[in-house]
Design a protein around this motif. Structure first.
Motif, PDB file in Angstrom:
ATOM      1  N   GLN A  13       2.645   1.366  -3.636  1.00 27.52           N
ATOM      2  CA  GLN A  13       1.814   1.566  -4.817  1.00 27.52           C
ATOM      3  C   GLN A  13       0.695   2.582  -4.603  1.00 27.52           C
ATOM      4  O   GLN A  13       0.219   3.165  -5.562  1.00 27.52           O
ATOM      5  CB  GLN A  13       1.213   0.228  -5.266  1.00 27.52           C
ATOM      6  CG  GLN A  13       2.262  -0.751  -5.748  1.00 27.52           C
ATOM      7  CD  GLN A  13       1.659  -2.053  -6.223  1.00 27.52           C
ATOM      8  OE1 GLN A  13       0.469  -2.301  -6.058  1.00 27.52           O
ATOM      9  NE2 GLN A  13       2.479  -2.892  -6.824  1.00 27.52           N
ATOM     10  N   GLY A  14       0.233   2.721  -3.384  1.00 25.63           N
ATOM     11  CA  GLY A  14      -0.809   3.695  -3.099  1.00 25.63           C
ATOM     12  C   GLY A  14      -2.213   3.262  -3.472  1.00 25.63           C
ATOM     13  O   GLY A  14      -3.146   4.044  -3.374  1.00 25.63           O
ATOM     14  N   SER A  15      -2.389   2.018  -3.861  1.00 20.81           N
ATOM     15  CA  SER A  15      -3.697   1.524  -4.267  1.00 20.81           C
ATOM     16  C   SER A  15      -4.136   0.409  -3.319  1.00 20.81           C
ATOM     17  O   SER A  15      -3.444  -0.602  -3.184  1.00 20.81           O
ATOM     18  CB  SER A  15      -3.646   0.984  -5.699  1.00 20.81           C
ATOM     19  OG  SER A  15      -4.821   0.301  -6.028  1.00 20.81           O
ATOM     20  N   VAL A  16      -5.295   0.606  -2.692  1.00 19.97           N
ATOM     21  CA  VAL A  16      -5.797  -0.408  -1.766  1.00 19.97           C
ATOM     22  C   VAL A  16      -6.169  -1.684  -2.513  1.00 19.97           C
ATOM     23  O   VAL A  16      -5.881  -2.795  -2.046  1.00 19.97           O
ATOM     24  CB  VAL A  16      -7.017   0.141  -0.987  1.00 19.97           C
ATOM     25  CG1 VAL A  16      -7.643  -0.935  -0.129  1.00 19.97           C
ATOM     26  CG2 VAL A  16      -6.620   1.338  -0.148  1.00 19.97           C
ATOM     27  N   LEU A  17      -6.789  -1.542  -3.677  1.00 22.41           N
ATOM     28  CA  LEU A  17      -7.193  -2.709  -4.451  1.00 22.41           C
ATOM     29  C   LEU A  17      -5.982  -3.528  -4.889  1.00 22.41           C
ATOM     30  O   LEU A  17      -5.978  -4.760  -4.793  1.00 22.41           O
ATOM     31  CB  LEU A  17      -8.018  -2.275  -5.662  1.00 22.41           C
ATOM     32  CG  LEU A  17      -8.637  -3.392  -6.495  1.00 22.41           C
ATOM     33  CD1 LEU A  17      -9.588  -4.222  -5.631  1.00 22.41           C
ATOM     34  CD2 LEU A  17      -9.362  -2.824  -7.688  1.00 22.41           C
ATOM     35  N   SER A  18      -4.945  -2.863  -5.354  1.00 24.09           N
ATOM     36  CA  SER A  18      -3.734  -3.558  -5.767  1.00 24.09           C
ATOM     37  C   SER A  18      -3.042  -4.222  -4.575  1.00 24.09           C
ATOM     38  O   SER A  18      -2.553  -5.350  -4.677  1.00 24.09           O
ATOM     39  CB  SER A  18      -2.777  -2.574  -6.444  1.00 24.09           C
ATOM     40  OG  SER A  18      -1.573  -3.217  -6.785  1.00 24.09           O
ATOM     41  N   ALA A  19      -3.006  -3.533  -3.442  1.00 27.69           N
ATOM     42  CA  ALA A  19      -2.392  -4.100  -2.247  1.00 27.69           C
ATOM     43  C   ALA A  19      -3.174  -5.322  -1.773  1.00 27.69           C
ATOM     44  O   ALA A  19      -2.592  -6.325  -1.351  1.00 27.69           O
ATOM     45  CB  ALA A  19      -2.316  -3.057  -1.140  1.00 27.69           C
ATOM     46  N   ASP A  23      -2.441  -8.218  -4.256  1.00 30.44           N
ATOM     47  CA  ASP A  23      -1.095  -8.755  -4.042  1.00 30.44           C
ATOM     48  C   ASP A  23      -1.009  -9.534  -2.730  1.00 30.44           C
ATOM     49  O   ASP A  23      -0.331 -10.561  -2.650  1.00 30.44           O
ATOM     50  CB  ASP A  23      -0.071  -7.630  -4.046  1.00 30.44           C
ATOM     51  CG  ASP A  23       0.137  -7.028  -5.429  1.00 30.44           C
ATOM     52  OD1 ASP A  23      -0.307  -7.651  -6.417  1.00 30.44           O
ATOM     53  OD2 ASP A  23       0.736  -5.939  -5.515  1.00 30.44           O
ATOM     54  N   LEU A  40       0.831  -1.200   0.000  1.00 29.26           N
ATOM     55  CA  LEU A  40       0.000   0.000   0.000  1.00 29.26           C
ATOM     56  C   LEU A  40       0.869   1.255   0.000  1.00 29.26           C
ATOM     57  O   LEU A  40       0.597   2.219  -0.729  1.00 29.26           O
ATOM     58  CB  LEU A  40      -0.931  -0.007   1.212  1.00 29.26           C
ATOM     59  CG  LEU A  40      -1.918   1.151   1.324  1.00 29.26           C
ATOM     60  CD1 LEU A  40      -2.877   1.141   0.136  1.00 29.26           C
ATOM     61  CD2 LEU A  40      -2.693   1.045   2.630  1.00 29.26           C
TER      62      LEU A  40
END
Length: 78
Positions: free
Chosen positions: A25-31, A34, A22
């Motif tokens: 990358q700054g993205s909750v969905l991506s974190a 992953d 998080l």
């Protein structure tokens, strides 16, 4: 292995991984995605490790517990 300790340790690793991804990358969905992939990899590795240990178990020799119990139950004299 003590199961609650394994679950707590795995949760701690996944939370730390989630926070690191998080932050990077700054993205909750991506974190989250992953971290989910990381959880699957951890469980797969754990399963394969246990499978390897069971597969390489030496079944040709009796266990020590069986040796001790067979000595304790010797022939009875009348």
């Amino acid at each position: 292995m003590y199961a609650p300790r394994v679950f707590v340790s795995m949760a701690a690793v996944l939370i730390a991984f989630f926070c690191a991804i998080l932050w990077m990358q700054g993205s909750v969905l991506s974190a989250f995605a992953d971290s989910l992939l990381c959880a699957v990899l951890i469980q797969s590795g754990y399963f394969l490790g246990v499978l390897f240990l069971v597969w390489h178990e030496d079944v040709s020799r009796p266990s020590r517990a069986l040796d001790i119990s067979s000595q304790a139950v010797g022939p009875r004299s009348r």
